[in-house]
Write a protein that holds these residues in place. Structure first.
Motif, PDB file in Angstrom:
ATOM      1  N   ALA A  35       0.802  -1.295  -0.039  1.00 33.16           N
ATOM      2  CA  ALA A  35      -0.044  -0.008  -0.053  1.00 33.16           C
ATOM      3  C   ALA A  35       0.835   1.077  -0.036  1.00 33.16           C
ATOM      4  O   ALA A  35       1.919   1.175   0.379  1.00 33.16           O
ATOM      5  N   VAL A  47      -7.407   1.811   1.305  1.00 30.28           N
ATOM      6  CA  VAL A  47      -6.426   1.530   0.908  1.00 30.28           C
ATOM      7  C   VAL A  47      -6.057   1.982  -0.248  1.00 30.28           C
ATOM      8  O   VAL A  47      -6.635   1.527  -1.447  1.00 30.28           O
ATOM      9  N   PHE A  49      -3.419   1.062  -3.076  1.00 30.14           N
ATOM     10  CA  PHE A  49      -2.372   0.028  -3.284  1.00 30.14           C
ATOM     11  C   PHE A  49      -1.415   0.419  -4.253  1.00 30.14           C
ATOM     12  O   PHE A  49      -1.650   1.270  -5.338  1.00 30.14           O
TER      13      PHE A  49
END
Length: 128
Positions: A35, A47, A49
């Motif tokens: 992340a 999140v 990534f």
């Protein structure tokens, strides 16, 4: 790629194991993708990534100090001289170096920030 988990009314990402469950649901079956950033709010987890196959910095989202997050938010709410804190946000990132956590609390008359390392140990505080 971005993943988001929202939870319903009456629940909080600060509730026991809620954040961990959210992170697990976004990383389940993942190919160990790292992340760039994790953002946690009262009922929302996001999140961001790193791109698949990219050779860039980042961190394993499961490595967040889940057990420290509620304490960090509480400390930010009570020690940063923010009158009537109404909202908080935790940002975890590791774009160019080690994992850093930043808790931002907003209330009447200002904003305060608490910064911690990847283990959840407080490094700095700044308040309004």
């Amino acid at each position: 790629m971005t993943g988001t988990v929202a939870i319903g009314p009456g629940r909080s990402m600060l509730d026991e194991s809620e954040l961990r469950r959210g992170v697990e649901s976004l990383t389940q079956g993942a190919d160990k993708r790292r992340a760039f950033t994790v953002v946690v709010q009262e009922r929302l987890l996001t999140v961001v990534f790193t791109p698949a196959g990219a050779k860039v910095a980042g961190f394993e989202p499961r490595s967040l100090p889940h057990d420290r997050v509620a304490d960090l938010v509480e400390e930010a709410r009570t020690t940063l001289n923010v009158d009537s804190p109404r909202s908080w946000q935790l940002i975890a990132e590791s774009v160019t170096g080690p994992l850093r956590l930043r808790v931002v609390v907003t209330g009447d008359g200002g904003t305060g920030t608490l910064e911690a390392d990847g283990r959840g140990e407080v490094l700095r505080r700044s308040g309004s």
